[in-house]
Design a protein around this motif. Sequence first.
Motif, PDB file in Angstrom:
ATOM      1  N   LEU A  63      -6.020   9.730 -23.225  1.00  0.00           N
ATOM      2  CA  LEU A  63      -7.008  10.761 -22.912  1.00  0.00           C
ATOM      3  C   LEU A  63      -8.024  10.289 -21.873  1.00  0.00           C
ATOM      4  CD1 LEU A  63      -7.467  13.702 -24.447  1.00  0.00           C
ATOM      5  CD2 LEU A  63      -5.535  12.261 -24.997  1.00  0.00           C
ATOM      6  N   GLY A  64      -8.133   8.978 -21.660  1.00  0.00           N
ATOM      7  CA  GLY A  64      -9.039   8.463 -20.640  1.00  0.00           C
ATOM      8  C   GLY A  64      -8.356   8.171 -19.322  1.00  0.00           C
ATOM      9  N   TYR A  65      -7.031   8.309 -19.277  1.00  0.00           N
ATOM     10  CA  TYR A  65      -6.247   7.942 -18.098  1.00  0.00           C
ATOM     11  C   TYR A  65      -6.654   8.724 -16.850  1.00  0.00           C
ATOM     12  CZ  TYR A  65      -2.009   6.820 -15.372  1.00  0.00           C
ATOM     13  OH  TYR A  65      -1.123   6.395 -14.404  1.00  0.00           O
ATOM     14  N   ALA A  66      -7.146   9.948 -17.033  1.00  0.00           N
ATOM     15  CA  ALA A  66      -7.527  10.773 -15.881  1.00  0.00           C
ATOM     16  C   ALA A  66      -8.590  10.090 -15.025  1.00  0.00           C
ATOM     17  CB  ALA A  66      -8.032  12.133 -16.353  1.00  0.00           C
ATOM     18  N   ALA A  67      -9.494   9.338 -15.661  1.00  0.00           N
ATOM     19  CA  ALA A  67     -10.537   8.649 -14.895  1.00  0.00           C
ATOM     20  C   ALA A  67      -9.920   7.588 -13.985  1.00  0.00           C
ATOM     21  CB  ALA A  67     -11.547   8.023 -15.845  1.00  0.00           C
ATOM     22  N   GLN A  68      -8.941   6.842 -14.516  1.00  0.00           N
ATOM     23  CA  GLN A  68      -8.249   5.836 -13.693  1.00  0.00           C
ATOM     24  C   GLN A  68      -7.482   6.510 -12.566  1.00  0.00           C
ATOM     25  OE1 GLN A  68      -5.622   3.080 -15.846  1.00  0.00           O
ATOM     26  NE2 GLN A  68      -4.273   2.999 -14.066  1.00  0.00           N
ATOM     27  N   LEU A  69      -6.784   7.582 -12.870  1.00  0.00           N
ATOM     28  CA  LEU A  69      -6.042   8.309 -11.838  1.00  0.00           C
ATOM     29  C   LEU A  69      -6.971   8.806 -10.739  1.00  0.00           C
ATOM     30  CD1 LEU A  69      -3.525  10.453 -13.902  1.00  0.00           C
ATOM     31  CD2 LEU A  69      -2.945   8.637 -12.281  1.00  0.00           C
ATOM     32  N   GLY A  70      -8.140   9.302 -11.136  1.00  0.00           N
ATOM     33  CA  GLY A  70      -9.081   9.792 -10.152  1.00  0.00           C
ATOM     34  C   GLY A  70      -9.480   8.706  -9.158  1.00  0.00           C
ATOM     35  N   ARG A  71      -9.733   7.499  -9.668  1.00  0.00           N
ATOM     36  CA  ARG A  71     -10.084   6.392  -8.773  1.00  0.00           C
ATOM     37  C   ARG A  71      -8.919   6.052  -7.846  1.00  0.00           C
ATOM     38  NH1 ARG A  71     -12.103   4.397 -13.686  1.00  0.00           N
ATOM     39  NH2 ARG A  71     -10.311   2.994 -13.898  1.00  0.00           N
ATOM     40  N   GLU A  72      -7.711   5.975  -8.419  1.00  0.00           N
ATOM     41  CA  GLU A  72      -6.542   5.598  -7.624  1.00  0.00           C
ATOM     42  C   GLU A  72      -6.221   6.656  -6.567  1.00  0.00           C
ATOM     43  OE1 GLU A  72      -3.594   4.968 -10.610  1.00  0.00           O
ATOM     44  OE2 GLU A  72      -4.374   2.986 -11.166  1.00  0.00           O
ATOM     45  N   TYR A  73      -6.347   7.923  -6.923  1.00  0.00           N
ATOM     46  CA  TYR A  73      -6.033   8.982  -5.970  1.00  0.00           C
ATOM     47  C   TYR A  73      -7.071   9.061  -4.860  1.00  0.00           C
ATOM     48  CZ  TYR A  73      -2.334  10.789  -9.018  1.00  0.00           C
ATOM     49  OH  TYR A  73      -1.183  10.933  -9.764  1.00  0.00           O
ATOM     50  N   ARG A  74      -8.319   8.807  -5.172  1.00  0.00           N
ATOM     51  CA  ARG A  74      -9.338   8.802  -4.121  1.00  0.00           C
ATOM     52  C   ARG A  74      -9.103   7.650  -3.146  1.00  0.00           C
ATOM     53  NH1 ARG A  74     -11.744  10.909  -8.700  1.00  0.00           N
ATOM     54  NH2 ARG A  74     -13.007  12.793  -8.376  1.00  0.00           N
ATOM     55  N   GLU A  75      -8.678   6.496  -3.672  1.00  0.00           N
ATOM     56  CA  GLU A  75      -8.325   5.380  -2.795  1.00  0.00           C
ATOM     57  C   GLU A  75      -7.114   5.732  -1.930  1.00  0.00           C
ATOM     58  OE1 GLU A  75      -7.688   2.018  -5.275  1.00  0.00           O
ATOM     59  OE2 GLU A  75      -9.799   1.829  -5.858  1.00  0.00           O
ATOM     60  N   LEU A  76      -6.128   6.412  -2.518  1.00  0.00           N
ATOM     61  CA  LEU A  76      -4.954   6.841  -1.760  1.00  0.00           C
ATOM     62  C   LEU A  76      -5.366   7.757  -0.615  1.00  0.00           C
ATOM     63  CD1 LEU A  76      -1.884   7.222  -1.319  1.00  0.00           C
ATOM     64  CD2 LEU A  76      -1.979   9.056  -3.042  1.00  0.00           C
ATOM     65  N   ARG A  77      -6.254   8.667  -0.876  1.00  0.00           N
ATOM     66  CA  ARG A  77      -6.712   9.588   0.172  1.00  0.00           C
ATOM     67  C   ARG A  77      -7.351   8.811   1.326  1.00  0.00           C
ATOM     68  NH1 ARG A  77     -11.294  12.393   1.715  1.00  0.00           N
ATOM     69  NH2 ARG A  77     -10.873  14.470   2.616  1.00  0.00           N
ATOM     70  N   GLN A  78      -8.154   7.800   0.998  1.00  0.00           N
ATOM     71  CA  GLN A  78      -8.785   6.999   2.046  1.00  0.00           C
ATOM     72  C   GLN A  78      -7.745   6.237   2.862  1.00  0.00           C
ATOM     73  OE1 GLN A  78     -12.019   7.198   2.991  1.00  0.00           O
ATOM     74  NE2 GLN A  78     -12.046   8.836   1.450  1.00  0.00           N
ATOM     75  N   HIS A  79      -6.713   5.704   2.198  1.00  0.00           N
ATOM     76  CA  HIS A  79      -5.634   5.018   2.917  1.00  0.00           C
ATOM     77  C   HIS A  79      -4.906   5.977   3.860  1.00  0.00           C
ATOM     78  CE1 HIS A  79      -6.147   1.258   0.936  1.00  0.00           C
ATOM     79  NE2 HIS A  79      -5.739   1.671  -0.254  1.00  0.00           N
ATOM     80  N   MET A  80      -4.682   7.200   3.402  1.00  0.00           N
ATOM     81  CA  MET A  80      -3.994   8.185   4.226  1.00  0.00           C
ATOM     82  C   MET A  80      -4.835   8.556   5.437  1.00  0.00           C
ATOM     83  SD  MET A  80      -2.403  10.522   1.126  1.00  0.00           S
ATOM     84  CE  MET A  80      -1.445  11.675   2.140  1.00  0.00           C
ATOM     85  N   LEU A  81      -6.138   8.722   5.243  1.00  0.00           N
ATOM     86  CA  LEU A  81      -7.026   9.020   6.360  1.00  0.00           C
ATOM     87  C   LEU A  81      -7.032   7.865   7.364  1.00  0.00           C
ATOM     88  CD1 LEU A  81     -10.038  10.612   4.451  1.00  0.00           C
ATOM     89  CD2 LEU A  81      -8.591  11.779   6.131  1.00  0.00           C
ATOM     90  N   ALA A  82      -7.086   6.630   6.829  1.00  0.00           N
ATOM     91  CA  ALA A  82      -7.103   5.454   7.702  1.00  0.00           C
ATOM     92  C   ALA A  82      -5.816   5.316   8.498  1.00  0.00           C
ATOM     93  CB  ALA A  82      -7.342   4.195   6.873  1.00  0.00           C
ATOM     94  N   ALA A  83      -4.716   5.857   7.971  1.00  0.00           N
ATOM     95  CA  ALA A  83      -3.425   5.783   8.664  1.00  0.00           C
ATOM     96  C   ALA A  83      -3.253   6.891   9.697  1.00  0.00           C
ATOM     97  CB  ALA A  83      -2.292   5.857   7.645  1.00  0.00           C
ATOM     98  N   GLY A  84      -4.260   7.743   9.834  1.00  0.00           N
ATOM     99  CA  GLY A  84      -4.196   8.779  10.852  1.00  0.00           C
ATOM    100  C   GLY A  84      -3.755  10.137  10.353  1.00  0.00           C
TER     101      GLY A  84
END
Length: 282
Positions: free
Chosen positions: A36-57
């Motif tokens: 039930l707490g996993y969503a918080a971890q996913l939120g952090r990981e997905y926000r980092e993924l978004r930043q990586h995607m932006l950095a890749a152009g």
Amino acid sequence: MISRDAAKLGIITDHILTGGAVDSNTNPNELYQASLGYAAQLGREYRELRQHMLAAGIRHPKLAITELQLFAHFDQDSKTPVTTGGLTAETMPDNRTITEALYDATIIHECIRMGDFVEMLTHSATVNHGAGLQKRQERVWADPSYFGHLMAQVLSGGIPVAVSLECGTYATRGAFADILPMQNIPVLDAMAVLSPDESALQLMLVHRSSTTGPINLKIDTGSFNGRSDAHVMTLAGETMFARNTLGDPEKIKPEFSSLTLKNGTVQFTLPPYSLTRITIKK
């Protein structure tokens, strides 16, 4: 670094299927509260993924969650001593139990908090796969997750509203496959949206602690000019492993009630293992 292939990438997809092997030595409360707490971890990981995607152009990065379920599985080695009070195959909070409906809701809420990054979220196959409907002996009945999806329909197209939440927290010590130990997870998960025409405030509440018991909650709607009567839909189980079956197909289903607000506030009690939807009309 800007990737020359960035323009070709539109969406990254992900299947949220994790939990790993558990056995009778697994603490049921740890497994439940980690899920039930996993969503918080996913939120952090997905926000980092978004930043990586932006950095890749990638100018408009998107994510599609194309499968979602609780996925821990009971795997008892014959040499493993059985622990009294531990987990059993029958007491697993799996994808056919009330826990799945609550797990889904927390992840839906976290996706909304990420704005327009998550373009799509789907559950899994509809029938006999832990994602909504079961069919046995020419009879069909609904899993709790089916009703959870039904309750969450009001979020579609809604206008997210900021929520100020004050409540207790919990922590977990063990890891369950990709689910890491966690700290300071609120015992409640709250999401609020205005309906698309702004005629109603929709509040979704998940009670996600298995050790807290019923929670006495006060809601203050602030500047929202709502009516004094509120409509309540509650989906709850007596245990984390409560489910509907062929013999008892309606054990878990939405229950309807009402609340009376005074000056935009109301107090009520949330039962454990529950998803609650409160609708307050203008």
